[in-house]
Design a protein around this motif. Sequence first.
Motif, PDB file in Angstrom:
ATOM      1  N   GLU A   1      40.219  44.834  39.542  1.00 51.89           N
ATOM      2  CA  GLU A   1      39.419  46.009  39.169  1.00 51.89           C
ATOM      3  C   GLU A   1      38.405  45.693  38.065  1.00 51.89           C
ATOM      4  O   GLU A   1      37.595  46.554  37.721  1.00 51.89           O
ATOM      5  CB  GLU A   1      40.352  47.133  38.690  1.00 51.89           C
ATOM      6  CG  GLU A   1      41.333  47.617  39.757  1.00 51.89           C
ATOM      7  CD  GLU A   1      40.624  48.171  40.980  1.00 51.89           C
ATOM      8  OE1 GLU A   1      39.628  48.889  40.800  1.00 51.89           O
ATOM      9  OE2 GLU A   1      41.051  47.880  42.104  1.00 51.89           O
ATOM     10  N   THR A   2      38.460  44.485  37.502  1.00 51.96           N
ATOM     11  CA  THR A   2      37.498  44.131  36.470  1.00 51.96           C
ATOM     12  C   THR A   2      36.076  44.342  36.979  1.00 51.96           C
ATOM     13  O   THR A   2      35.717  43.867  38.053  1.00 51.96           O
ATOM     14  CB  THR A   2      37.677  42.664  36.046  1.00 51.96           C
ATOM     15  OG1 THR A   2      39.008  42.481  35.576  1.00 51.96           O
ATOM     16  CG2 THR A   2      36.701  42.297  34.934  1.00 51.96           C
ATOM     17  N   ALA A   3      35.257  45.061  36.198  1.00 54.97           N
ATOM     18  CA  ALA A   3      33.926  45.451  36.666  1.00 54.97           C
ATOM     19  C   ALA A   3      32.851  44.529  36.105  1.00 54.97           C
ATOM     20  O   ALA A   3      32.990  43.960  35.021  1.00 54.97           O
ATOM     21  CB  ALA A   3      33.632  46.896  36.263  1.00 54.97           C
ATOM     22  N   PHE A   4      31.755  44.413  36.857  1.00 54.39           N
ATOM     23  CA  PHE A   4      30.641  43.591  36.414  1.00 54.39           C
ATOM     24  C   PHE A   4      30.049  44.127  35.117  1.00 54.39           C
ATOM     25  O   PHE A   4      29.609  43.362  34.265  1.00 54.39           O
ATOM     26  CB  PHE A   4      29.561  43.564  37.507  1.00 54.39           C
ATOM     27  CG  PHE A   4      28.327  42.811  37.105  1.00 54.39           C
ATOM     28  CD1 PHE A   4      28.290  41.432  37.190  1.00 54.39           C
ATOM     29  CD2 PHE A   4      27.217  43.472  36.616  1.00 54.39           C
ATOM     30  CE1 PHE A   4      27.167  40.727  36.806  1.00 54.39           C
ATOM     31  CE2 PHE A   4      26.081  42.776  36.223  1.00 54.39           C
ATOM     32  CZ  PHE A   4      26.057  41.398  36.327  1.00 54.39           C
ATOM     33  N   GLU A   5      30.036  45.443  34.966  1.00 54.36           N
ATOM     34  CA  GLU A   5      29.434  46.038  33.773  1.00 54.36           C
ATOM     35  C   GLU A   5      30.423  46.165  32.618  1.00 54.36           C
ATOM     36  O   GLU A   5      30.155  46.845  31.626  1.00 54.36           O
ATOM     37  CB  GLU A   5      28.839  47.419  34.118  1.00 54.36           C
ATOM     38  CG  GLU A   5      29.858  48.435  34.604  1.00 54.36           C
ATOM     39  CD  GLU A   5      30.079  48.404  36.115  1.00 54.36           C
ATOM     40  OE1 GLU A   5      29.959  47.304  36.697  1.00 54.36           O
ATOM     41  OE2 GLU A   5      30.357  49.452  36.688  1.00 54.36           O
ATOM     42  N   SER A   6      31.574  45.516  32.697  1.00 55.05           N
ATOM     43  CA  SER A   6      32.598  45.625  31.657  1.00 55.05           C
ATOM     44  C   SER A   6      32.374  44.589  30.563  1.00 55.05           C
ATOM     45  O   SER A   6      31.479  43.750  30.634  1.00 55.05           O
ATOM     46  CB  SER A   6      33.983  45.419  32.271  1.00 55.05           C
ATOM     47  OG  SER A   6      34.142  44.059  32.651  1.00 55.05           O
ATOM     48  N   ALA A   7      33.255  44.644  29.550  1.00 53.31           N
ATOM     49  CA  ALA A   7      33.158  43.705  28.431  1.00 53.31           C
ATOM     50  C   ALA A   7      33.464  42.274  28.850  1.00 53.31           C
ATOM     51  O   ALA A   7      33.182  41.338  28.107  1.00 53.31           O
ATOM     52  CB  ALA A   7      34.122  44.135  27.325  1.00 53.31           C
ATOM     53  N   ALA A   8      34.031  42.097  30.048  1.00 53.56           N
ATOM     54  CA  ALA A   8      34.342  40.745  30.514  1.00 53.56           C
ATOM     55  C   ALA A   8      33.087  39.970  30.876  1.00 53.56           C
ATOM     56  O   ALA A   8      33.129  38.753  31.056  1.00 53.56           O
ATOM     57  CB  ALA A   8      35.269  40.813  31.729  1.00 53.56           C
TER      58      ALA A   8
END
Length: 510
Positions: free
Chosen positions: A366-373
Motif C-alpha cells: 500500500e506504500t504510495a508514490f506520493e508518500s514520505a517513502a
Amino acid sequence: MSGSHDPYWALAVEMLRLRRSPADTSSARWAALRRVASECGAAPRAPEGGTVEALALELAYCAEHAGGLAVYLEEFSRGHQKTVSWRAVERLHRQLFPSDLLEPHHRRALCELLEACEQAPRLRSLALRILHDAGAAPTSPEDWGPDRGHDDRHGEIAALLAVFEDLPYGWEDEPHPLLVLVETVAVLEDAPLRAGLHAWSGRVAAQLGCRSPQRLTRLRDEVAARAGRPLCPYRLLVEITARTPVPDVYTVRSWVVRPGPDGARPYGEPVQLSSRTAMEEEVAGRYLSCVQRLGELSAGMVVEFLLPRPLLWLPVDQIMARPPDSVARPIGADHTVVVRSRDRWAKPHWRPRLHARSDLLATAPETAFESAAVHVVPYGERLLPGELLRQLRHDHERLGWLFLEPPPYTGGLEGDAVNVLLEMGIPVIVAVREVGGHPEAERKTRKVLAGRLMELPERVRMLRGEVGPDAEAFAVLDLHRHLSLVWDGRDGLEGADAALGHPSTGGGLP
C-alpha cells in the motif's frame, strides 16, 4: 432394485468389474460390512449372493447410515486404490452421490470476496462462458433464475455458486469449473482482491481438482494468458553500452527471459553501431521481432533496458517502433519499459541492500508514490554524495527517488549521487527529462503517478500511452514523453551472470 437407472445398481456394476474372483469379492464385502457395523452403528449383516442386485441393496443399506457408504467403499477398495478400475469407481461415486463441494466457511468467504469485486456485475456472463467451455449445464442464465441486479447482489452470487456446486464432477486432476471461475475473476481484479481470491483458491485447490501447487500455478497461467494479463510475463532484456572514448559507438545485446527457471536466452547476435539513430533502429527491430515471435504470449511483456550509469537517462521508452500495417508508436506506449542499472547488476555485493528495500516494498504494497517513502529532488538542486551515503546507511524506509532534473554524469562514479542511490539499494528512481523546470512539473508528476508504488510500472506504461487522470499534463508538459523509470528488485538479474557475461564496453556519454 430398479435397474441401470438406479445409482446403487450403476455403482455396483462398476465395483464388480474391479474384482474378478467371486471369493475375493465376497471377502472384501464381508470386511466392508463389518467395518460399517463397527464405525457407523449399523446392524451386523452378511453379504447376500454375488449378483449386481445383491451388491446394490448392500450399498443402499450402508448409505442409510451416516458415512456408511464412504466407509464401505474405502474398505472394499483395499489393494486396488491406485488402479484405473478403482479410479473409475471413485469418479462414478462422486458423480452419483456428490458431497457438498465447499465447507460453509469457505462458501461465505468466497461470497464476500465476489461481492466486493469490480467484476461482480458480469459474473453471470463469465460463469456461462466457463460452464460452456467445460461442457457443463446450465447453458443459459435463466437456469439459475432472473438477474436480480445490484439490489440483491448477495442472493445473485449465492445462486450462481449453487449452480457450480451442483455440477457432477469426476475429472482426474482437472480443476473444477468453480476454481476456474475464481481464478478468472482474480486475474481481472486489482492487487488486494486478486490476492484475496488467490489465497482462497489456494486453501481449497486440492479438493477442487488441483492436488499440487504446480497444477494450480499452471491453471493461473492459463487463465491469465487467456485474459491477456499473464501473471509471469515474458521479458525482453536489452543491454546498451557505449565506448567511453567514442560516445557515439554503441553495442547492443538482447535476451528473452521466459517465465520459470530457464533464465535468460540470447536473442540475436551482439552488434556494434556507429550512431544513435542506428542503435535505436536496431533496438526497435529486435523488439518488433520478439513481439511477433511470441505472438499472444507477448501480452504483458516487459522490456527491460540494462544501462550503465552514463546512459541511465537515455530515453529508451521513446524509441519508435513501426509495426507492419500499423501506426508507429514508442515502445513504452504498448509495453512496460523499465531501466535496470548495469552497474548494480554487475556488483553482487550491492544486492543485499536492494533485496532488503525490495522486500519492504513487497510486504507493504500500500506504500504510495506520493508518500514520505519517496524523496523529491527539486529542479536545479544537487545532492551531496557523502551526505546522501550517511543518510541512507541508517534510513531503511526510503524506497523511491524523484528527480525533476536527471543528475548529469560528469565522468566519475566516486562522486556521483545516483551511484550512491544504486549502491544503497533504492529500488525506484524516477527522473523527469527536459521539462522538470516547468513550474507545474512537480505537481503534475505527483498527480499522474499517484497510487501504490508497487504498481508504478503499469501506471507509467499507461501514462506513456497517453492514458491517465490528467490530460492537461500531456498538453502542457508532455510528461508521457519525458519520464525515465529505474526499477529493480528480487526479480532482477541475479544468477544470470553466466548467460549475460561482461562486455568489454561499459560507459560513454549519450
